[in-house]
Design an enzyme around this catalytic site. Structure first.
Site, PDB file in Angstrom:
ATOM      1  N   ASP A 156       0.825  -1.213   0.000  1.00 16.76           N
ATOM      2  CA  ASP A 156       0.000   0.000   0.000  1.00 16.76           C
ATOM      3  C   ASP A 156       0.865   1.271   0.000  1.00 16.76           C
ATOM      4  OD1 ASP A 156      -2.376   1.386  -0.018  1.00 16.76           O
ATOM      5  OD2 ASP A 156      -2.641   1.333   2.160  1.00 16.76           O
ATOM      6  N   ASN A 215     -10.974  -2.083  -5.419  1.00 14.08           N
ATOM      7  CA  ASN A 215     -10.160  -1.163  -6.226  1.00 14.08           C
ATOM      8  C   ASN A 215     -10.761  -0.916  -7.622  1.00 14.08           C
ATOM      9  OD1 ASN A 215      -7.012  -2.408  -4.861  1.00 14.08           O
ATOM     10  ND2 ASN A 215      -8.207  -0.636  -4.227  1.00 14.08           N
TER      11      ASN A 215
HETATM   12  C1  IPE Z   1      -5.545  -2.502  -0.093  1.00 11.81           C
HETATM   13  O1  IPE Z   1      -5.215  -1.168  -0.219  1.00 11.81           O
HETATM   14  C2  IPE Z   1      -5.490  -3.200  -1.417  1.00 11.81           C
HETATM   15  C3  IPE Z   1      -4.166  -3.316  -2.020  1.00 11.81           C
HETATM   16  C4  IPE Z   1      -3.032  -2.892  -1.534  1.00 11.81           C
HETATM   17  C5  IPE Z   1      -4.142  -4.010  -3.267  1.00 11.81           C
HETATM   18  P1  IPE Z   1      -6.320  -0.025  -0.387  1.00 11.81           P
HETATM   19  O2  IPE Z   1      -5.576   1.235  -0.552  1.00 11.81           O
HETATM   20  O3  IPE Z   1      -7.282  -0.392  -1.451  1.00 11.81           O
HETATM   21  O4  IPE Z   1      -7.079  -0.106   1.005  1.00 11.81           O
HETATM   22  P2  IPE Z   1      -7.807   1.027   1.864  1.00 11.81           P
HETATM   23  O5  IPE Z   1      -8.828   1.664   0.963  1.00 11.81           O
HETATM   24  O6  IPE Z   1      -6.766   2.002   2.300  1.00 11.81           O
HETATM   25  O7  IPE Z   1      -8.404   0.306   3.025  1.00 11.81           O
HETATM   26  C1  IPE Z   2      -1.604   0.343  -3.374  1.00  9.81           C
HETATM   27  O1  IPE Z   2      -1.394   1.709  -3.373  1.00  9.81           O
HETATM   28  C2  IPE Z   2      -1.848  -0.206  -4.758  1.00  9.81           C
HETATM   29  C3  IPE Z   2      -3.256  -0.536  -5.053  1.00  9.81           C
HETATM   30  C4  IPE Z   2      -4.234  -0.563  -4.189  1.00  9.81           C
HETATM   31  C5  IPE Z   2      -3.578  -0.896  -6.416  1.00  9.81           C
HETATM   32  P1  IPE Z   2      -2.596   2.758  -3.369  1.00  9.81           P
HETATM   33  O2  IPE Z   2      -2.975   3.037  -4.778  1.00  9.81           O
HETATM   34  O3  IPE Z   2      -3.709   2.295  -2.507  1.00  9.81           O
HETATM   35  O4  IPE Z   2      -1.892   4.032  -2.747  1.00  9.81           O
HETATM   36  P2  IPE Z   2      -2.461   4.980  -1.614  1.00  9.81           P
HETATM   37  O5  IPE Z   2      -2.879   4.101  -0.484  1.00  9.81           O
HETATM   38  O6  IPE Z   2      -3.614   5.697  -2.220  1.00  9.81           O
HETATM   39  O7  IPE Z   2      -1.337   5.870  -1.275  1.00  9.81           O
HETATM   40 MG    MG Z   3      -4.083   2.476  -0.509  1.00 13.60          MG
END
Ligand code: IPE
Ligand code: IPE
Ligand code: MG
Length: 234
Positions: free
Chosen positions: A13, A61
């Site tokens: 993340d 996502n």
């Molecule tokens: C979890 O991260 C999913 C992945 C890293 C693939 P998200 O960014 O989607 O989760 P939340 O929204 O912060 O809980």
């Molecule tokens: C994790 O990084 C990757 C995916 C969930 C695809 P994020 O895209 O959630 O990045 P933040 O959490 O918004 O910084």
């Molecule tokens: Mg995230």
């Protein structure tokens, strides 16, 4: 005695925030994050840890803006075609967990091909969670169990944890010993809800694109100091 460590699961993340902090578009964070995947995988295998599960895209996502989803799909395409083919040489068996029917046909084809081509590799296992969520996996598993009952192949009184486990996407893969989440968030976000029941949790404040071998070692060190009791006493 140090607990053995054979499976690390990672919620990768913080790609978006990494990019934002640099004044770059979120998609740049994903590109950089893909590079980190390659480095960290190598580091995990170098440490003789047999299984790694990476949470790359959740069912939730899909609700991100279309441009971001489309960049991610292109990165998966490229990763499946180029980077993962390399892994085969190192005897890495690739598994995909999640609802792959949500992906475009060419990506699904590539996933099936990689699983088939690496099915006899057994030095390391790489589990990629794509369009995955724990609740979705459990819902699909329960549906399959219900169908067996409906067909008269299974009696409700014979349903055990094993019955459910056999229908999960992770069939045959041991539960994670250690779960790492980067970016400072301290939640599971629908990852491996069944399988993480007794995993040790480690939260790193580093954004995924900045996660290094040294950060990985900090997580492993923390794991080694944990006392796993599984509900028993010592
Ligand atoms: C979890 O991260 C999913 C992945 C890293 C693939 P998200 O960014 O989607 O989760 P939340 O929204 O912060 O809980
Ligand atoms: C994790 O990084 C990757 C995916 C969930 C695809 P994020 O895209 O959630 O990045 P933040 O959490 O918004 O910084
Ligand atoms: Mg995230």
């Amino acid at each position: 005695m140090t607990a053995s460590l054979q499976h690390i699961a990672i919620i990768m993340d913080g790609n978006g925030r990494w990019a934002k902090a640099r004044g770059l578009p979120r998609t740049e964070g994903h590109r950089q994050g893909a590079k980190t995947v390659t480095q960290i995988l190598e580091a995990i295998q170098k440490r003789n840890i047999k299984y790694v599960t990476l949470y790359a895209f959740s069912t939730e996502n899909w609700k991100r803006p279309p441009e971001e989803v489309s960049t991610l799909l292109n990165l998966f395409r490229q990763y499946l075609k180029e980077d993962l083919t390399q892994l085969q040489k190192n005897s890495v068996r690739i598994h995909f967990i999640g609802d792959r029917s949500k992906f475009p046909k060419d990506i699904q084809k590539e996933m099936n091909k990689l699983e088939y081509e690496t099915c006899s590799c057994d030095k390391y296992h790489l589990v990629l969670a794509l369009s995955y969520s724990g609740r979705d996996e459990l819902t699909r598993a329960v549906t399959k169990v219900a169908l067996q009952v409906k067909k008269g192949l299974l009696s409700p009184s014979d349903i055990s944890e094993k019955t459910i486990e056999k229908e999960l996407d992770t069939i045959g893969i041991p539960n994670p010993d250690l779960m790492i989440r980067t970016s400072g968030e301290q939640r599971i976000s629908n990852f491996l809800l069944w399988q993480l029941a007794y995993s040790e949790m480690y939260f790193s404040s580093v954004y995924w694109p900045d996660f290094t071998e040294e950060e990985l070692d900090k997580a492993i060190e923390a794991y080694k100091s944990r006392d796993r009791r599984f509900g028993g006493i010592k």
